[in-house]
Design an enzyme around this catalytic site. Structure first.
Site, PDB file in Angstrom:
ATOM      1  N   GLY A 182       0.784  -1.227   0.000  1.00 41.00           N
ATOM      2  CA  GLY A 182       0.000   0.000   0.000  1.00 41.00           C
ATOM      3  C   GLY A 182       0.818   1.280   0.000  1.00 41.00           C
ATOM      4  N   ALA A 183       1.780   1.386   0.889  1.00 41.21           N
ATOM      5  CA  ALA A 183       2.516   2.648   1.044  1.00 41.21           C
ATOM      6  C   ALA A 183       3.296   2.976  -0.222  1.00 41.21           C
ATOM      7  CB  ALA A 183       3.446   2.557   2.250  1.00 41.21           C
TER       8      ALA A 183
ATOM      9  N   ASN B  33       7.238   7.788   6.667  1.00 44.55           N
ATOM     10  CA  ASN B  33       6.869   8.455   7.914  1.00 44.55           C
ATOM     11  C   ASN B  33       7.335   7.571   9.062  1.00 44.55           C
ATOM     12  OD1 ASN B  33       5.745   9.658  10.140  1.00 44.55           O
ATOM     13  ND2 ASN B  33       3.653   9.746   9.339  1.00 44.55           N
TER      14      ASN B  33
ATOM     15  N   THR C 270       4.710   6.515  11.890  1.00 44.45           N
ATOM     16  CA  THR C 270       3.663   5.526  11.617  1.00 44.45           C
ATOM     17  C   THR C 270       4.257   4.197  11.146  1.00 44.45           C
ATOM     18  OG1 THR C 270       3.377   6.521   9.422  1.00 44.45           O
ATOM     19  CG2 THR C 270       1.843   7.201  11.142  1.00 44.45           C
TER      20      THR C 270
ATOM     21  N   LYS D 269       9.602   0.863   0.436  1.00 46.88           N
ATOM     22  CA  LYS D 269       8.953  -0.444   0.433  1.00 46.88           C
ATOM     23  C   LYS D 269       8.085  -0.536   1.690  1.00 46.88           C
ATOM     24  CE  LYS D 269      13.125  -2.430  -0.257  1.00 46.88           C
ATOM     25  NZ  LYS D 269      14.239  -3.324  -0.689  1.00 46.88           N
ATOM     26  N   GLY D 270       7.276  -1.574   1.770  1.00 42.97           N
ATOM     27  CA  GLY D 270       6.375  -1.711   2.921  1.00 42.97           C
ATOM     28  C   GLY D 270       7.080  -2.284   4.132  1.00 42.97           C
TER      29      GLY D 270
ATOM     30  N   GLU E  15       4.128  -5.930   7.006  1.00 45.59           N
ATOM     31  CA  GLU E  15       4.161  -7.397   7.086  1.00 45.59           C
ATOM     32  C   GLU E  15       5.561  -7.899   7.425  1.00 45.59           C
ATOM     33  OE1 GLU E  15       2.206  -8.829   3.523  1.00 45.59           O
ATOM     34  OE2 GLU E  15       0.260  -8.362   4.417  1.00 45.59           O
TER      35      GLU E  15
END
Lengths: 732, 207
Positions: free
Chosen positions: A514-515, A618, A621, A688-689, A692
């Site tokens: 998502g990010a 960020n 978060t 990257k995310g 997970e």
């Protein structure tokens, strides 16, 4: 815009807003209770009435009869929708079992009826008056049994995903040191705090669903297919979700029944799935049985590695590939990774946070600990020794950007790994046996095409619209940061509208893509908007700069507001060049636990994650994503298990008291370190995310710490007191 | 305030419940002949966030649903409806309770404080502010319950009420990390923001 090649220097490399710790822009709404979740939309669709779902009391068979009369005549009842009276609905590619069952029943608590009444209390009371009888069939509810059968009868394997490189069997047989262990992980539930909920309203043939869904475009397509209507006539709106973790990737029966019920009642209908139904009605993470074999030489160099994973699902369902990370983690020229699926009649298993990899690490990363001990090696040094140059399962594939060794080294230093006693059971503090554990973490960095619309109004304020969702991940804030950075305005001058299917289609929230994906889409739209602004001003798009709400080119300056109103829409897509790379995220995870020598109670004292996931958009978060994932991993290691009733085929502990997720008192000190890395292969923001990555490894680190503390190795998760205490050393 | 409510005794309620059961078919027949909405309602008056509110409610309505569905104060969340998750925590007469576990008509005359009563986006309570600063949430669904719970919990510590982890009952109780975590354990956060919530509470507890 198409991303065709790894990018060089970008505006984000000199960022003022992106990459800086930033409070959530939706924070004041969330903390004051003003953020509107799906069931709370009193501001839309007047005259809302209440739906209550009835779930099947059998796991497999068919409905023999339903007596609906008493329910229909109960006070306040407006409509009863029952499986026995409803033509079969359409199916969708997004669900395995029909969401609305009957007359055939394919899993326990499959929805079979919905009662609509003026009030919630009336709907609930009337639902209890429906009398259903069933013809129950026998079903298969035991994964261990199907896997045992599959050993001699390969027809029991309904799908397999096998990747081989070299000749594992020969290399393993020849290895001086061998590990061959089997690990089991249980079915798990997403157990997000907000149950599935939808308000549905019809206007003529147009349907609006205020719902709680991670993937708006998928949800819209699924609803169109299930209701056999054009998707153009369906709107989904999901600005806030009370968690998802994969459970809300797909529309569930709350949305389907709300739509049917609203039509039947001629009124907008709101439905929140009762908590007690969610565990068996909706999806869950598959249980797995995993066999890991590693062959190494006496110095710890791995020659052969095999990770095989078995899971079960309904006919047509997908597998839980616990071997996925093993394709990338360790060098070993002869390797085998495989996922085998058998059929079960339990509720549908599907994606939950880091599907495959989350339970996969609970096996491979404990096996590595076992190998290290057998070798008499430090488990960190063992991992570093076996760091691969290219993808072990396919050596022609390069890593886009990988710093796993640095994660391990930085983590060891920060956590005080040097103080760990390698001999288990040797550190004692009063009644507590203390130990440390480590695990590596790998999770694929997926990237998806994503679109957005970015607009400037006459005051120079920026607004972003995209059907992207914020499931607690912080999407609102990173999207605002991205737009502010690109357009040269303050964060406060950006508003973000998410989760509405009327907005451009985004990547949505899933697979930790998502990010990176959604911000790339916002960037693409901003690039187009900047071009339009320069064109309007007659500036050179190559040299114009956007800062402080002004646009500058050579000696001329104009306020951005002068360009408004102006709007641009674009979608970021990706070229084939990425296929040459394995794009991944990497971590080291550390845990220190204390185990009560008398009772076997495990207390997590400290946890640390060191993450390599590209640019951290960020840090505030992103850190929350990681510590939250560590909490969920702690649950998987120590407490979470959907207990299967193997006679009648359902999850017994289907509520929040019986299915034990970690609570405040379970979690000790948590630390997160982000390595300052940039991955130019994945997307223009080089991010990257992490959401997970954070659940890939901490559970194994906890299991390894428990072993280090006690000398007891439990390979059957969760590591509960009953399994631990039988093996614990005598106290006296 | 309703005198009727105050005059109900447990024995009386049980007797009348039995009576209702025995005449249930008659009630159903009458309800069916009335408007489809023909529900039995009771009046109740309580104070919510400093304002007196009068409602006529189906006696089966929980305090949680009275707040969310009737007063449209949706800041209080429904997570489980069984008292297992804490998302519905509100403060009643200074004590935190799971609002899903009590019926609204039990609260005649009570003072109820919900998240909306603690602060607003323009005028946040110090704990709301601290949750934002420490990122003490993710999806936000458990957050109002966590904040209401924390406000009342700090009051419990101030009043010297001990917990399961209080070491020395003869000394004053203080808001240590472990005390706070123990006392907040009825409020589940599946996103796992516990460490940040603890930091936010510590900030406010320390003043």
């Amino acid at each position: 815009m198409k991303y065709e090649a790894p990018v060089g220097k970008t505006i984000f490399d000199d960022a003022k807003i992106v990459g800086k710790s930033t409070r959530r822009i939706d924070g004041p709404l969330k903390t004051s209770g003003m953020a509107p979740y799906a069931y709370e939309r009193h501001d839309v669709a007047s005259g809302q009435v209440y739906g209550y779902i009835v779930g099947s009391a059998i796991a497999k068979g068919r409905i023999a009869s339903m007596d609906l009369e008493e329910a229909r005549s109960a006070p306040g009842v407006l409509a009863v929708i029952a499986a026995t009276e409803t033509d079969p609905l359409g199916s969708s590619n997004f669900n395995t079992a029909p969401l609305f069952g009957g007359p055939e029943i394919t899993h326990y608590h499959q929805a079979i009826a919905c009662v609509v009444a003026e009030t919630f209390e009336q709907a609930r009371a009337a639902a209890a008056l429906i009398r259903t009888t069933y013809d129950r069939d026998e079903g298969e509810y035991s994964l261990s049994r199907t896997v045992e059968q599959a050993a001699s009868d390969t027809s029991k394997i309904v799908s397999e995903n096998v990747v081989r490189n070299g000749d594992f069997e020969s290399a393993f047989a020849a290895a001086a040191v061998q590990i061959d262990q089997t690990y089991t992980t249980p079915d798990e539930s997403h157990a997000m705090m907000e149950p599935f909920a939808t308000i549905a309203a019809w206007e003529g043939d147009k349907l609006t669903l205020w719902t709680s869904n991670q993937m708006i475009a998928w949800g819209r397509a699924a609803m169109a297919s299930i209701l056999r209507m054009p998707k153009e006539n369906i709107r989904l709106d999901s600005p806030y979700l009370g968690g998802g973790f994969g459970g809300k990737l797909w529309v569930r029966v709350d949305a389907v029944l709300a739509a049917l019920a609203a039509k039947a009642a001629g009124r907008p209908v709101k439905i929140m799935m009762q908590r007690a139904l969610t565990y068996n009605n909706a999806t869950h993470r598959h249980a797995t049985i995993q066999r890991v074999r590693i062959g190494a030489d006496k110095n710890g160099k791995i020659a052969a590695i095999a990770h095989e994973c078995w899971s079960g699902n309904l006919t047509g369902g997908m597998d839980e590939n616990g071997a996925a990370q093993t394709r990338a983690l360790y060098a070993g020229p002869d390797n085998l990774t495989a996922s085998y699926l058998t059929e079960l009649d339990l509720p549908e298993a599907n994606a939950m946070r880091a599907p495959g990899e989350a339970p996969g690490h609970l096996a491979i990363e404990v096996a590595m600990d076992e190998l290290a001990e057998q070798l008499g090696m430090d488990p960190i040094e063992l991992r570093i020794l076996n760091e691969p140059e290219t993808l072990p399962s396919n050596p022609s594939i390069k890593f886009s950007d990988r710093h796993l060794v640095e994660c391990l080294r930085v983590g060891a230093e920060s956590f005080g790994w040097a103080n760990r006693k390698s001999r288990p059971g040797t550190v004692r503090e009063g009644r507590w046996m203390v130990g440390m554990g480590v695990a590596a973490g790998y999770r694929g960095a997926l990237i998806m095409k994503s679109g957005a619309r970015v607009s400037i109004d006459a005051r120079g304020k920026i607004s972003v619209e995209t059907d992207m969702t914020d499931i607690g991940t912080g999407s609102y804030t990173i999207i605002a940061q991205t737009a502010a950075e690109c357009m040269g305005v303050a964060l406060e001058d950006v508003s973000v509208d998410l989760g509405d299917s009327r907005s451009p289609v985004s990547a949505g929230s899933g697979g930790q893509w998502g990010a990176a994906s959604s911000t790339a889409g916002v960037y693409a739209a901003c690039v187009e908007l900047r071009r339009m602004v320069t064109e309007k001003f007659g500036y050179d798009p190559e040299t114009a700069s956007f800062a402080d709400g002004m646009v500058r080119d050579a000696n001329v300056v104009r306020a951005l507001s002068e360009a408004g109103p102006l709007s641009a829409e674009d979608t970021m897509t990706y070229g084939d060049f990425q296929k040459e790379y394995d794009m991944g995220t990497y971590a080291s995870h550390f845990a220190e636990v204390a185990v009560d020598a008398y009772t076997g109670e495990v207390r997590i004292r400290r946890m640390l994650a060191v993450c390599d996931a590209g640019r951290i958009l960020n840090p505030l978060t992103a850190r929350s994503q990681v510590i939250g994932a560590m909490v969920m991993a702690a649950g998987a290691a120590l407490t979470e298990e959907l207990a299967v009733d193997k006679r009648f085929g359902f999850f017994v502990n289907h509520d929040m008291a019986g299915y034990e997720v970690p609570v405040h008192a379970d979690i000790g000190q948590q630390s997160v370190i982000f390595l300052d890395t940039l991955d130019g292969v994945i997307a223009p923001l080089k991010a990257k995310g992490v959401g997970e990555l954070g659940i890939c490894g901490p559970g194994a680190a906890i299991a390894n710490a428990i072993y280090n503390a006690t000398g007891v190795r439990v390979r059957d998760y969760p590591i509960t007191v009953d399994k631990l205490i039988a093996e614990m050393p005598d106290v006296a | 305030m309703s005198d009727w409510n105050l005059s109900v005794t447990r024995r009386g309620l049980l007797t009348s419940s039995a009576a209702v059961l025995s005449i249930a078919p008659a009630i159903r027949a009458r309800a069916a002949s009335q408007s489809s909405a023909g529900a039995t309602t009771l009046p109740v008056t309580f104070e919510v966030n400093g304002q007196e509110r009068m409602l006529r409610l189906d006696p089966r309505t929980t305090l949680l649903d009275a707040l969310r569905e009737h007063l449209k104060l949706t800041g209080t969340k429904k997570g489980c409806d069984h008292g297992q998750c804490g998302a519905c925590t509100v403060i009643v007469n200074g004590e935190r309770i799971n609002s899903c576990l009590s019926l609204a008509v039990q609260h005649a005359g009570d003072q109820v404080t919900t998240i909306e009563g603690l602060g607003t986006p323009d005028d946040l309570h110090p704990l709301q502010e601290a949750f934002i600063e420490h990122d003490g949430y993710q999806c936000g669904y458990c957050t109002p319950g966590q904040i209401c719970s924390a406000v009342a919990m700090l009051g419990e510590i101030e009043r010297g009420i001990p917990s399961h982890v209080t070491g020395d009952l003869s000394k004053a109780v203080s808001a240590t990390n472990m005390e706070v975590r123990e006392r907040m354990s009825g409020n589940i956060c599946r996103c796992g923001a516990y460490s940040n919530i603890a930091a936010a509470i510590a900030d406010v507890a320390e003043g």
